[in-house]
Motif scaffolding. Structure first.
Motif, mmCIF file in Angstrom:
data_model
loop_
_atom_site.group_PDB
_atom_site.id
_atom_site.type_symbol
_atom_site.label_atom_id
_atom_site.label_comp_id
_atom_site.label_asym_id
_atom_site.label_seq_id
_atom_site.Cartn_x
_atom_site.Cartn_y
_atom_site.Cartn_z
ATOM 1 N N MET A 1 1.085 -8.776 0.943
ATOM 2 C CA MET A 1 1.301 -7.330 0.850
ATOM 3 C C MET A 1 0.999 -6.920 -0.588
ATOM 4 N N ILE A 2 0.108 -5.949 -0.757
ATOM 5 C CA ILE A 2 -0.207 -5.482 -2.118
ATOM 6 C C ILE A 2 -0.850 -4.100 -2.042
ATOM 7 N N ASP B 1 -6.666 7.800 0.115
ATOM 8 C CA ASP B 1 -6.361 6.479 0.653
ATOM 9 C C ASP B 1 -7.697 5.914 1.124
ATOM 10 N N ALA C 1 -4.626 -0.131 0.229
ATOM 11 C CA ALA C 1 -3.674 -1.105 0.746
ATOM 12 C C ALA C 1 -4.433 -2.429 0.674
ATOM 13 N N SER D 1 -6.479 7.769 9.882
ATOM 14 C CA SER D 1 -5.844 6.677 10.621
ATOM 15 C C SER D 1 -5.828 6.984 12.114
ATOM 16 N N TYR E 1 -2.260 8.096 7.551
ATOM 17 C CA TYR E 1 -1.491 6.890 7.882
ATOM 18 C C TYR E 1 -0.016 7.285 8.088
ATOM 19 N N TRP F 1 -4.080 -4.890 9.466
ATOM 20 C CA TRP F 1 -5.440 -5.272 9.852
ATOM 21 C C TRP F 1 -6.160 -5.721 8.596
ATOM 22 N N THR G 1 -8.485 2.788 1.980
ATOM 23 C CA THR G 1 -8.300 1.442 2.535
ATOM 24 C C THR G 1 -9.360 1.069 3.565
ATOM 25 N N LYS H 1 -4.903 -5.184 3.310
ATOM 26 C CA LYS H 1 -5.936 -5.221 4.359
ATOM 27 C C LYS H 1 -7.134 -6.050 3.887
ATOM 28 N N GLU I 1 -7.881 10.927 3.311
ATOM 29 C CA GLU I 1 -8.000 9.559 3.828
ATOM 30 C C GLU I 1 -9.161 9.623 4.808
ATOM 31 N N ILE J 1 0.948 4.532 -2.524
ATOM 32 C CA ILE J 1 0.787 5.924 -2.090
ATOM 33 C C ILE J 1 1.921 6.790 -2.634
ATOM 34 N N GLY K 1 0.827 -1.203 0.000
ATOM 35 C CA GLY K 1 0.000 0.000 0.000
ATOM 36 C C GLY K 1 0.860 1.251 0.000
ATOM 37 N N LEU K 2 1.938 1.220 0.773
ATOM 38 C CA LEU K 2 2.800 2.402 0.863
ATOM 39 C C LEU K 2 3.461 2.716 -0.482
HETATM 40 C C1 PLP Z 1 -1.747 -0.408 6.129
HETATM 41 C C2 PLP Z 1 -2.126 0.872 5.491
HETATM 42 C C3 PLP Z 1 -1.398 1.352 4.404
HETATM 43 C C4 PLP Z 1 -0.147 0.695 3.889
HETATM 44 O O1 PLP Z 1 -0.335 -0.568 3.374
HETATM 45 P P1 PLP Z 1 0.907 -1.606 3.319
HETATM 46 O O2 PLP Z 1 0.448 -2.601 2.332
HETATM 47 O O3 PLP Z 1 1.066 -2.125 4.706
HETATM 48 O O4 PLP Z 1 2.102 -0.825 2.846
HETATM 49 C C5 PLP Z 1 -1.826 2.523 3.824
HETATM 50 N N1 PLP Z 1 -2.896 3.184 4.277
HETATM 51 C C6 PLP Z 1 -3.616 2.755 5.309
HETATM 52 C C7 PLP Z 1 -4.793 3.538 5.762
HETATM 53 C C8 PLP Z 1 -3.254 1.593 5.969
HETATM 54 O O5 PLP Z 1 -3.940 1.192 7.034
#
Ligand code: PLP
Length: 388
Positions: A213-214, A179, A201, A154, A107, A333, A181, A204, A150, A86, A82-83
């Protein structure tokens, strides 16, 4: 088609794979071209072609189609986290001298990316109050190229007025990134609310089983070329096995989310009645300050929410957390299992104050039976009371 149906049919073409239901996993770097004509023709036309592993194989193309359709955008790019998604989304639209508006409850690692990498490239970030709404116009400058959202934020779960923010951003020629997510592609439709590119992300809820991880970025047709260029230029792609697992996760996303939502609300309701719980941070809770906006813009709530404890001693907090049997303590999560995480070094604000003296705790409601989860928490509060 309704979404419960869509998640079962998107991103697979049995008729092209011997009738096999799920798309095969193609592992590739080199792809061979039979003739000079075929080699020279590799980028002609609009259809996605298999030309090199990094540019994607049918495995990745299926996931791109599923995600972009569910989010309601034009096309999607895939990333190894996810990072990474971003970072590539922001860098698609900014260069030296530009300015980014970033919500204060973003985040944590996104903040880290802005404060180190954007700064290093001469790109300034201004953090804004997540509840700013249309007043964001006061912070926009001629060089503002990206307004990042977002929602909910977060850890503190502020619901943003994304359409109001997007209106102002667009009047000034800035791109709105989100974001998305927390809500997943199912519970918030970013492109119906003025977002230009939406990040997931997928680690999650989309993958959903705590083992992948994706990241994904879905964009409007207008913003797609910039996103595509950024993903390709930084050499970003998600691994084929992870794409397969994410597609598998998406098949059950609709049913999982309903259960995550219900259990989170049940837990929040029970937690509210514990004397050590000062506040619940959950947009779907009718008493939450963001509740009206959430009802206006969202189609549901996921399983992630926060609570603020009354100040308790560290040993009391440790006895509560360390003895939990069903709630694991750890990052990330969106999986099937419940998690609990106290905010520690990852909690930072610069534009707004957070003045709750008690510990902020994040909870992810998993797919366990809520009665078992409540018993686990109840035993935890009993341990805490002995040491308080
Ligand atoms: C976990 C998370 C990310 C990053 O995702 P990763 O796959 O762990 O890099 C980005 N934004 C939010 C809101 C998240 O909770």
């Amino acid at each position: 088609m309704k979404e419960e149906t869509l998640v079962t049919v998107l991103g697979r073409k049995p008729e092209k794979n011997h009738g096999i239901i799920n798309p095969p996993v193609y592992h590739a770097s080199t792809v061979l071209f039979p003739t000079l004509d075929a080699l020279e023709d590799r980028k002609n036309g609009k259809k996605k072609k298999v030309i090199y592993g990094l540019a994607g194989t049918p495995t990745q193309f299926e996931l791109e189609e599923a995600v972009s359709t569910l989010e309601g955008g034009y096309d999607a790019a895939l990333f190894p986290s996810g990072l990474a998604a971003i970072a590539a989304a922001i860098l698609a639209f900014v260069g030296t001298g530009d300015h980014v508006l970033m919500l204060d409850s973003v985040y944590g690692p996104t903040r880290g990316f802005c404060d180190y990498w954007l700064k290093k490239f001469g790109i300034e970030t201004t953090y804004y109050d997540p509840l700013i709404g249309g007043d964001i116009r006061k912070l926009i400058r001629p060089e503002t190229k990206v307004v990042f959202t977002e929602s909910p934020g977060s850890l503190t779960f502020e619901v943003q007025d994304v359409p109001a923010i997007a209106d102002v951003a667009h009047q000034h020629g800035a791109v709105v990134l989100m974001d998305n997510t927390w809500a997943s592609p199912l519970f918030f439709k970013p492109f119906e609310h003025g977002v230009d590119a939406s990040i997931q992300a997928g680690t999650k809820y989309m993958a959903g089983h705590s083992d992948v991880m994706i990241g994904t970025v879905t964009a409007t047709e207008e913003c797609w070329p910039a996103i595509k260029k950024s993903a390709a230029g930084f050499g970003q792609q998600a691994a084929p096995d992870d794409c397969f697992l994410t597609l598998r996760g998406i098949r059950t996303l609709a049913v999982r989310l309903v259960r995550h939502q219900e259990t989170a609300l049940t837990l929040a309701d029970w937690l509210k009645r514990q004397p050590e719980v000062k506040r619940i941070l959950h947009p779907a809770d009718p008493g939450d300050p963001g509740h009206e906006l959430w009802r206006r813009d969202f189609k549901g709530a996921s399983g992630l929410f926060g609570m603020v404890l009354e100040p308790v001693s560290r040993p009391a907090l440790a006895s509560f957390l360390d003895g939990l049997e069903l709630f694991g303590m750890g990052y990330s999560w969106g999986g099937f299992e419940s998690l609990i995480l106290p905010a520690v070094e990852n909690f930072k604000r610069t534009a707004t104050a957070w003045d709750e003296p008690g510990r902020l705790i994040r909870i992810h409601a998993g797919l366990e039976n809520p009665d078992d989860l409540i018993s686990d928490l109840d035993a935890g509060f009993k341990r805490l009371r002995k040491l308080r």
